[in-house]
Enzyme design. Structure first.
Site, short mmCIF file in Angstrom:
data_model
loop_
_atom_site.label_atom_id
_atom_site.label_comp_id
_atom_site.label_asym_id
_atom_site.label_seq_id
_atom_site.Cartn_x
_atom_site.Cartn_y
_atom_site.Cartn_z
N CYS A 150 0.85 -1.19 0.00
CA CYS A 150 0.00 0.00 0.00
C CYS A 150 0.88 1.24 0.00
CB CYS A 150 -0.91 0.04 1.22
SG CYS A 150 -1.87 1.57 1.26
N ASN A 194 -0.05 -3.77 -7.24
CA ASN A 194 -0.75 -2.74 -6.46
C ASN A 194 -0.62 -1.43 -7.26
OD1 ASN A 194 -1.90 -1.15 -4.35
ND2 ASN A 194 -1.14 -2.61 -2.83
N GLY A 196 -4.44 -4.80 -12.44
CA GLY A 196 -3.92 -3.49 -12.81
C GLY A 196 -4.61 -3.02 -14.07
N GLY A 197 -5.69 -2.28 -13.91
CA GLY A 197 -6.35 -1.65 -15.06
C GLY A 197 -7.19 -2.55 -15.92
#
Lengths: 305, 244
Positions: free
Chosen positions: A131, A193, A244-245
């Site tokens: 994070c 992440n 991721g996307g």
């Protein structure tokens, strides 16, 4: 009839689609609009030992093709999640969920992981060492092979369920970190992440986000995710949840060809609340289009030849 | 929450930088005044939330102030443009405890969303009072709309160019109201929360949002009951709830 099922660390999923942590809450908001049992699984919001309010607002900014967030791990704490959210989830999802575990110390990671380890509804422990929005924890462990190894080792020793370590892209060499996690017994890896990012408001001449920087997700990062999943697949033998996307069934196939066994859907859920459901239902047709009968057959398929 | 495709049928400028969009589509998702709609604007990644200023006969009304790239694109949209919109978001106002004499207080673009509330309260038999504040006469919005309901709004302008000089919160001093419903800038809402002398206060907050339906925790505020999401637990909060 195509077969979309995959196996993630020994657990069968009816399809590889797993809404990603932090974009799906604890499922309630989405369960109100569609039957979540169409999903492979879903990942709980990142959970710490104690309740956290998170970061100051604004927590959200926008990029040309994505969202920056600096929510900062707002969550009600592991005990409340187990007492209140898991029973609620049992009412709308019959499969096993992925628990996302966050900490600010090795001890906290272990204690949160141990608590989720005793929950039959939790199938996998996704250890978030990536994070970018908190200090003194989170990505602090995930940016060095040594830190990643320490957390992996401590959690792996303490629990029985599969341990999946979630990696940050904000590093020089993600493969070195992936290798360290595998060496310490990680059963799988999640990547990527969010990418550390920033926006500045020309009117105020200050960063838009209350905590200055945030994590970028959304279609902007998809090619980066494909590249990193590809590299990590070449490096380790444990399964990868690629994310991721992702916003389409075609993206799912692309990430699986790069080496993902399962695929996380993140920012897309925030823009279109039905995104994960729609990706699941588009998958068979997309497989047909490319002559794929069994989805498992294409995992890492782009590495052949 | 309901997702639908809406077609712009009218786009009119109400004041400098403020447009009213009439959008045709399925408005059945809107269940209460004070809810908001989340509009996917072509060219923007995230949706943009706007208070609903009307949802009747398959026409959704939104008033949009041009404050940045997204709202600039939206206020420039032409009739015929099709937009993906989530409706029925947020809790909306609680009308059940309004009493006989509710006071509706609006600031700037916070005024138009009070119009459907006012109409609903009138239908319930209440006799609402309306106090609206604007920077100047030029920025005043929706006065004729309230008049069409038979309500003469008390108008306040900062520069005194229309109505009384000052802030609409001055209307609280007259007393005699059974409840207060407000939509406007956060400092105005905080002042009403402090000063309103009645048990029922309903404040509609605005916030920068990620998703608009409770998933991302981007719009969380502190309340006396702990963290709350403006989009899902609000946008309407009661007296003394919000920690300003």
């Amino acid at each position: 009839m195509v077969n979309t099922s995959v196996k993630l660390c020994g657990e069968e999923l009816k399809n590889p689609i797993i809404p990603a942590s932090g974009t799906f809450g604890y499922g309630r908001e989405f369960a109100g609009i569609y039957d979540l049992n169409c999903l492979g699984s879903f990942t709980l919001k990142g959970t710490t030992e104690r309740p956290r309010f998170g970061n100051p607002r604004p927590r959200i900014a926008e990029g040309p093709s994505g969202i920056l967030n600096s929510v900062g791990l707002q969550n009600p704490g592991v005990d409340t999640v187990i007492e209140r959210e898991l029973p609620a989830i049992a009412g709308f999802f019959s499969g096993k969920v992925v628990a996302n575990i966050c900490g600010f110390s090795l001890g906290e990671y272990v204690r949160v992981a141990e608590k989720f380890d005793s929950c039959p509804q939790v199938g996998w422990l996704e250890v978030n060492i990536s994070c970018p929005n908190v200090h003194g924890g989170g990505m602090g462990f995930g940016t060095t092979a040594r830190g990643a190894a320490e957390v992996t080792r401590a959690v792996r020793r303490a629990v029985k369920k599969p341990v999946i370590v979630k990696l940050t892209p904000n590093v020089t060499d993600i493969c070195e970190i992936a290798r360290a996690c595998e060496a310490e017994g990680a059963d799988g890896l999640s990547l990527i992440n969010t990418v550390l990012a920033m926006r500045i408001d020309p009117a105020t001449r200050r960063p838009v986000l209350g905590s200055m920087t945030g994590g970028l997700s959304g279609p902007a990062v998809f090619p980066l995710a494909v590249r990193m999943v590809w590299q990590v697949y070449e490096t380790v033998g444990i399964p990868i949840i690629g994310m991721g996307g992702v916003r389409s069934a075609a993206d799912v196939i692309e990430l699986m060809l790069a080496g993902a066994t399962a695929v996380g859907v993140g920012a897309a859920n925030l823009v279109d609340p039905f995104a994960s459901r729609d990706i699941v239902s588009a998958l068979p047709e997309e497989m047909d289009k490319f002559g794929i009968e069994n989805l498992v057959d294409i995992i890492g398929g782009a590495h052949n030849g | 929450m309901k997702q639908g495709i809406f077609t712009v049928i009218k786009n009119e400028q109400l004041a400098p930088g403020v447009h009213r969009l009439r959008l045709e589509g399925d408005t059945s998702g809107v269940t209460s005044p004070g809810q908001f709609a989340d509009v996917l604007i072509p060219g923007c990644f995230l949706r943009r939330p706007f208070s609903v200023c009307g949802a009747e006969g398959g026409v959704l009304t939104l008033c949009v102030r041009n404050t940045g790239r997204g709202t600039a694109l939206l206020t420039a949209s032409s009739p015929g443009a099709r937009l993906d919109i989530l409706t029925g978001l947020g809790n909306g106002f609680d009308l059940s405890a309004a009493g006989e004499r509710p006071l509706l207080m609006g600031g700037g673009t916070g005024s138009p969303p009070l119009y459907p509330l006012c109409a609903s309260l009138l239908r319930l038999g209440a006799r609402p009072g309306v106090a609206l504040g604007y920077p100047s006469a030029e920025a005043a919005l929706y006065l004729d709309e309230f008049r069409s309901l038979g309500i003469e709004p008390e108008v306040y302008t900062l520069d005194g160019s229309l109505g009384m000089t000052g802030l609409p919160t001055q209307a609280l001093r007259a007393g005699g109201y059974t409840s207060v419903y407000a939509c406007g800038p956060l400092p105005m809402l905080a002042a009403i929360d402090r000063e309103a002398d009645c048990p029922v206060v309903q404040l509609s907050l605005e916030a920068r949002m990620g998703c608009g339906f409770g998933a991302c925790m981007g719009c969380t505020i502190e309340t006396k009951d702990g963290p709350r999401r403006v989009c899902k637990d609000g946008p309407v909060f009661g007296k003394g709830e919000v920690i300003w």
